[in-house]
Write a protein that holds these residues in place. Structure first.
Motif, mmCIF file in Angstrom:
data_model
loop_
_atom_site.group_PDB
_atom_site.id
_atom_site.type_symbol
_atom_site.label_atom_id
_atom_site.label_comp_id
_atom_site.label_asym_id
_atom_site.label_seq_id
_atom_site.Cartn_x
_atom_site.Cartn_y
_atom_site.Cartn_z
ATOM 1 N N LEU A 111 4.919 -11.796 10.939
ATOM 2 C CA LEU A 111 5.904 -11.043 11.530
ATOM 3 C C LEU A 111 5.851 -9.414 11.540
ATOM 4 C CD1 LEU A 111 9.094 -13.295 10.130
ATOM 5 C CD2 LEU A 111 7.689 -13.470 12.449
ATOM 6 N N VAL A 112 5.273 -9.084 10.472
ATOM 7 C CA VAL A 112 5.253 -7.629 10.298
ATOM 8 C C VAL A 112 4.025 -7.328 9.773
ATOM 9 C CG1 VAL A 112 6.393 -5.602 8.774
ATOM 10 C CG2 VAL A 112 7.922 -7.428 9.595
ATOM 11 N N PRO A 113 3.040 -6.336 10.462
ATOM 12 C CA PRO A 113 1.871 -6.138 9.750
ATOM 13 C C PRO A 113 1.904 -5.307 8.581
ATOM 14 C CG PRO A 113 2.279 -5.274 12.010
ATOM 15 C CD PRO A 113 3.479 -5.821 11.724
ATOM 16 N N ALA A 114 0.873 -5.836 7.779
ATOM 17 C CA ALA A 114 0.920 -5.431 6.133
ATOM 18 C C ALA A 114 0.984 -3.774 5.984
ATOM 19 C CB ALA A 114 -0.521 -5.844 5.534
ATOM 20 N N ALA A 115 0.230 -3.264 7.116
ATOM 21 C CA ALA A 115 0.319 -1.508 7.250
ATOM 22 C C ALA A 115 1.608 -1.099 7.514
ATOM 23 C CB ALA A 115 -0.676 -1.203 8.347
ATOM 24 N N SER A 116 2.734 -1.876 7.940
ATOM 25 C CA SER A 116 3.849 -1.407 8.311
ATOM 26 C C SER A 116 4.934 -1.776 7.288
ATOM 27 C CB SER A 116 4.431 -2.172 9.708
ATOM 28 O OG SER A 116 3.470 -1.567 10.687
ATOM 29 N N ILE A 117 4.719 -2.094 5.946
ATOM 30 C CA ILE A 117 5.475 -2.501 4.750
ATOM 31 C C ILE A 117 5.134 -1.256 3.964
ATOM 32 C CG2 ILE A 117 5.790 -4.039 3.103
ATOM 33 C CD1 ILE A 117 4.658 -6.386 4.974
#
Length: 135
Positions: free
Chosen positions: A24-30
């Motif tokens: 749902l959310v790319p790891a780079a965006s966490i």
């Protein structure tokens, strides 16, 4: 390392290691951050508070509160609430914060969907940890 930083790193590592969440959310965006993001979807780990519970000659115990901001580009809240639910699911297993013992681990204490003036989906997931550091 400060207890809020130690638990934030543990939370971050758990979230980026969750295939259901990173679908749902790319790891780079966490990542760490406290402002409205430029890219969507994302999760921002922000708003930490550390409260001293007690100290002894050999240890310091604290309660740490951290808010995780889940953002989606769509104005509807369903996508943001789905991300928040995957965050909750990812944080159900015990965490390891090096240098600290977690009392009964930590808890996802709630979430709240908030209306954003620019109509982004925004849900805040709150977590709490009881931690003891050996001095």
């Amino acid at each position: 390392m400060a207890p809020d930083i130690a638990i934030q790193i543990a939370i971050h590592d758990r979230l980026i290691g969750s295939p259901a969440l990173t679908a749902l959310v790319p790891a780079a965006s966490i990542k760490d951050g406290g402002t409205r993001p430029d890219g969507f979807p994302c999760i921002r780990l922000a708003d930490a508070q550390t409260v001293l519970v007690g100290t002894t000659a050999r240890s310091r115990s604290v309660r740490v509160f951290i808010d995780l901001h889940c953002w989606t580009e769509k104005a509807g809240m369903m996508d943001a609430r789905a991300v928040a639910d995957e965050v909750r699911r990812a944080l159900t297993e015990p965490l390891d914060a090096p240098g600290y013992d977690l009392w009964g681990n930590f808890w996802v204490t709630g979430s709240r969907a908030v209306r954003d003036p620019k109509d982004f989906g925004h849900v805040i997931v709150s977590v709490e940890a009881m931690m003891t550091e050996t001095l």
